[in-house]
Design an enzyme around this catalytic site. Structure first.
Site, PDB file in Angstrom:
ATOM      1  N   HIS A 129       4.295   9.356  39.776  1.00 29.71           N
ATOM      2  CA  HIS A 129       4.482   8.761  41.113  1.00 29.71           C
ATOM      3  C   HIS A 129       5.791   9.268  41.740  1.00 29.71           C
ATOM      4  O   HIS A 129       6.758   8.507  41.902  1.00 29.71           O
ATOM      5  CB  HIS A 129       4.496   7.239  40.919  1.00 29.71           C
ATOM      6  CG  HIS A 129       4.309   6.403  42.135  1.00 29.71           C
ATOM      7  ND1 HIS A 129       5.110   6.487  43.241  1.00 29.71           N
ATOM      8  CD2 HIS A 129       3.409   5.428  42.403  1.00 29.71           C
ATOM      9  CE1 HIS A 129       4.711   5.591  44.137  1.00 29.71           C
ATOM     10  NE2 HIS A 129       3.678   4.933  43.648  1.00 29.71           N
ATOM     11  N   ASP A 159      -0.874   5.505  52.954  1.00 29.31           N
ATOM     12  CA  ASP A 159      -1.220   5.342  51.541  1.00 29.31           C
ATOM     13  C   ASP A 159      -2.597   5.976  51.353  1.00 29.31           C
ATOM     14  O   ASP A 159      -3.619   5.340  51.617  1.00 29.31           O
ATOM     15  CB  ASP A 159      -1.224   3.843  51.174  1.00 29.31           C
ATOM     16  CG  ASP A 159      -1.221   3.621  49.668  1.00 29.31           C
ATOM     17  OD1 ASP A 159      -1.373   4.614  48.927  1.00 29.31           O
ATOM     18  OD2 ASP A 159      -1.075   2.462  49.244  1.00 29.31           O
ATOM     19  N   GLU A 198       2.126  12.375  44.745  1.00 30.04           N
ATOM     20  CA  GLU A 198       1.902  11.997  43.350  1.00 30.04           C
ATOM     21  C   GLU A 198       0.676  12.682  42.759  1.00 30.04           C
ATOM     22  O   GLU A 198      -0.436  12.487  43.260  1.00 30.04           O
ATOM     23  CB  GLU A 198       1.671  10.479  43.272  1.00 30.04           C
ATOM     24  CG  GLU A 198       2.656   9.673  44.093  1.00 30.04           C
ATOM     25  CD  GLU A 198       2.162   8.254  44.380  1.00 30.04           C
ATOM     26  OE1 GLU A 198       1.383   7.715  43.565  1.00 30.04           O
ATOM     27  OE2 GLU A 198       2.553   7.685  45.400  1.00 30.04           O
TER      28      GLU A 198
HETATM   29  O1  TA6 Z   1       1.092   5.298  45.115  1.00 36.47           O
HETATM   30  C1  TA6 Z   1       1.031   4.453  46.177  1.00 36.47           C
HETATM   31  C2  TA6 Z   1       1.050   3.017  45.720  1.00 36.47           C
HETATM   32  O2  TA6 Z   1      -0.016   2.771  44.826  1.00 36.47           O
HETATM   33  C3  TA6 Z   1       1.012   2.130  46.952  1.00 36.47           C
HETATM   34  O3  TA6 Z   1      -0.212   1.476  47.131  1.00 36.47           O
HETATM   35  C4  TA6 Z   1       2.240   1.279  46.846  1.00 36.47           C
HETATM   36  O4  TA6 Z   1       2.037  -0.034  46.623  1.00 36.47           O
HETATM   37  C5  TA6 Z   1       3.086   2.028  45.847  1.00 36.47           C
HETATM   38  O5  TA6 Z   1       2.250   2.728  45.001  1.00 36.47           O
HETATM   39  C6  TA6 Z   1       4.207   1.330  45.133  1.00 36.47           C
HETATM   40  O6  TA6 Z   1       3.784   0.450  44.156  1.00 36.47           O
HETATM   41  P1  TA6 Z   1       4.834  -0.451  43.414  1.00 36.47           P
HETATM   42  O7  TA6 Z   1       4.050  -1.266  42.413  1.00 36.47           O
HETATM   43  O8  TA6 Z   1       5.830   0.468  42.739  1.00 36.47           O
HETATM   44  O9  TA6 Z   1       5.523  -1.304  44.460  1.00 36.47           O
END
Ligand code: TA6
EC number: 5.1.3.15
Length: 288
Positions: free
Chosen positions: A165, A207, A264
């Site tokens: 990520h 997103d 990501e």
């Molecule tokens: O990769 C994008 C995502 O899945 C979004 O939907 C967003 O919520 C982000 O990751 C961050 O997630 P987190 O649990 O680290 O706040």
């Protein structure tokens, strides 16, 4: 407080009073920091260049919650736990909130190689009933390279999703355009499918899951271009929470969204990947 240990000519291990065990790497190519909490690459910066990765100035590094920024490892699921795992489980799995084992560090001509691993425990099996060994190989060199390997050490097949990520540092959303994502995408904000026309630009919360991305995604930011080259993934996720999303997060400054963009490499298919007993699966991303 434990003393700082010199592990190689270019790598030390420290135990910050308010944090988790931290590897600091500074070699002829770049400097980087990797927390053993989550095997989380926090920072990476080539000498003489701006930082490649964004780390929130409000990131919580004491192990009490996931770290906002750098490269969190989402595993063995991505986003909310899927039905096969069950409800009430932490978003993005437990790898990013587990303390990993440092298996080795070595210096090479092309950089410093760090090898980290995580095995199942009573706590992990309570969340996800599988025996596994998860490995992260990180090469800190002129490029930053990560390989995440899922090994099934149990007697039944395991199915998982995952993401590297990556939070990239950007100068400003208006300066950025992204190519190499392919056309079709799933918009997680609207629940609709869309078609990318030309380069992606940023002007609102985003997103998206791109399932036909090229191996190389290019993030052009003014005069600077960052390449994210990934392999053996099934999709590339692009995320920016924008102003409202940033304000809602306690670990991101209100204007934090203006200097970050997540690109990501991920395994997002509903079916995930299934790994047979004694088999393994690896996927990778390189930040150039
Ligand atoms: O990769 C994008 C995502 O899945 C979004 O939907 C967003 O919520 C982000 O990751 C961050 O997630 P987190 O649990 O680290 O706040």
């Amino acid at each position: 407080m434990q003393p700082t240990r010199t592990l190689t000519a270019h790598c030390t291990l420290s135990h910050p009073a308010d944090g988790q065990p931290l590897l600091t790497i500074n070699n002829e190519h770049a400097k980087a920091e990797i927390s053993l909490f989550g095997a989380h690459v926090l920072r990476y910066q080539r000498h003489g260049e701006p930082a490649s990765l964004w780390l929130s100035d409000k990131a919580v590094l004491d192990g009490s919650k996931p770290i906002r920024g750098g490269i969190p490892l989402c595993w063995p699921w991505f986003g909310p736990a899927p039905a096969r795992v069950g409800s009430g489980k932490p978003a993005h799995g437990f790898a990013r909130t587990s303390l990993w084992t440092l298996d080795g560090v070595s210096d090479h001509g092309d950089g410093t190689l760090v090898h980290l691993s995580l095995r199942d425990t009573d706590a992990s099996r309570a969340l996800w009933p599988h025996a596994f060994e998860l490995e992260l190989d990180v090469l800190v060199g002129k490029e930053l390279s990560l390989v995440l390997t899922t090994r099934n050490t149990g007697k039944t097949p395991l199915t998982c999703n995952a993401a590297l990520h990556t939070y990239l540092q950007i100068s400003a959303p208006e300066a950025v355009s992204v190519t190499g994502l392919g056309e079709p995408y799933a918009d997680k904000l609207t629940g609709q499918d869309g078609q990318q026309q030309g380069a992606l630009t940023l002007s609102a919360a985003m997103d998206r899951i791109y399932r036909q991305a090229e191996a190389m995604v290019m993030v052009k930011d003014g005069d600077r271009t960052t390449k994210v080259v990934s392999g053996n993934h099934d999709s590339v996720v692009v995320w920016n929470p924008w102003a409202e999303g940033a304000t809602a997060m306690t670990d991101m400054s209100d204007d934090g969204y203006r200097t970050m963009l997540c690109v990501e490499a991920a395994i997002t298919a509903d079916a995930g990947i299934t790994v047979a007993p004694d088999e393994e699966h690896s996927f990778s991303t390189v930040i150039i």
